[in-house]
Scaffold this motif. Sequence first.
Motif, PDB file in Angstrom:
ATOM      1  N   ARG A   1      -3.569   0.330 -11.101  1.00 45.77           N
ATOM      2  CA  ARG A   1      -3.110   1.541 -11.787  1.00 45.77           C
ATOM      3  C   ARG A   1      -3.817   2.752 -11.199  1.00 45.77           C
ATOM      4  N   ASP A   2      -3.284   3.924 -11.478  1.00 43.44           N
ATOM      5  CA  ASP A   2      -3.845   5.172 -10.952  1.00 43.44           C
ATOM      6  C   ASP A   2      -5.276   5.432 -11.422  1.00 43.44           C
ATOM      7  N   ASP A   3      -5.640   4.948 -12.617  1.00 40.75           N
ATOM      8  CA  ASP A   3      -6.979   5.203 -13.156  1.00 40.75           C
ATOM      9  C   ASP A   3      -8.047   4.245 -12.617  1.00 40.75           C
ATOM     10  N   GLY A   4      -7.662   3.356 -11.689  1.00 38.99           N
ATOM     11  CA  GLY A   4      -8.619   2.422 -11.100  1.00 38.99           C
ATOM     12  C   GLY A   4      -8.641   1.058 -11.761  1.00 38.99           C
TER      13      GLY A   4
ATOM     14  N   GLU B   1       0.842  -1.189   0.000  1.00 31.29           N
ATOM     15  CA  GLU B   1       0.000   0.000   0.000  1.00 31.29           C
ATOM     16  C   GLU B   1       0.881   1.244   0.000  1.00 31.29           C
ATOM     17  N   LYS B   2       0.365   2.308  -0.604  1.00 25.18           N
ATOM     18  CA  LYS B   2       1.048   3.597  -0.581  1.00 25.18           C
ATOM     19  C   LYS B   2      -0.012   4.672  -0.437  1.00 25.18           C
ATOM     20  N   ASP B   3       0.127   5.506   0.561  1.00 22.67           N
ATOM     21  CA  ASP B   3      -0.831   6.578   0.835  1.00 22.67           C
ATOM     22  C   ASP B   3      -2.257   6.033   0.956  1.00 22.67           C
ATOM     23  N   GLY B   4      -2.406   4.897   1.599  1.00 21.57           N
ATOM     24  CA  GLY B   4      -3.721   4.302   1.825  1.00 21.57           C
ATOM     25  C   GLY B   4      -4.314   3.571   0.640  1.00 21.57           C
ATOM     26  N   LYS B   5      -3.592   3.495  -0.480  1.00 18.37           N
ATOM     27  CA  LYS B   5      -4.087   2.793  -1.667  1.00 18.37           C
ATOM     28  C   LYS B   5      -3.282   1.520  -1.888  1.00 18.37           C
ATOM     29  N   VAL B   6      -3.969   0.459  -2.250  1.00 16.34           N
ATOM     30  CA  VAL B   6      -3.288  -0.794  -2.561  1.00 16.34           C
ATOM     31  C   VAL B   6      -2.621  -0.646  -3.924  1.00 16.34           C
TER      32      VAL B   6
END
Length: 190
Positions: A97-100, A63-68
């Motif tokens: 990916r960043d776009d979900g 995880e990074k900044d609360g995102k898997v």
Amino acid sequence: MNRVKFFKGNMVVFAGVAGALLIAAGIIAWLMFGGMGPMEVVMDNGIKAKFAATLKNTEISREKDGKVIWHFNVDEVVSDQVSNKTILHGIRGKVYRDDGSYFDVVAKNGEMVTGKQDFMVRDQVSAVLSSDKSKLTADKVTWEDKKRRVTATGNVQLWKDDWYARGDKAVTTGSFKKIRLIGHAYVERR
């Protein structure tokens, strides 16, 4: 030269129990603080040991900044504190990916270096993008976290939209928009 002395009676039992407790404490410490590099446990009479552990049917993720960032189900994880690597067998998971969207990743084997966010998968690697079903297969694929770079080597094949490409090596980013083929490159529109 160090020599191990054997004592009679209660001293042998005490030494055996003390040694077993030290080993158990070392294993528990490794499981709790395993990402800190090789751990040496000093036992009685100058004897040292380094530990490796194997876990079956395990989930690992980052995880990074609360995102898997990625999540894998792994048949076997071998954490080798001596080489500072984590060896993976039977990998199935997702790289987000960043776009979900995400890549569904399958590979027979892989590894990570302790303390780094990069990882490598190899042996029958397949990665399929959820949003448009773009697909990458290769013998080996590495993800470099800081550069956001994906490098595939060995029998590389790519399918995106109505394009097919193959080569010895492919370099792209996590966005999968621009791909550089190296060695025996072939591209066709289907």
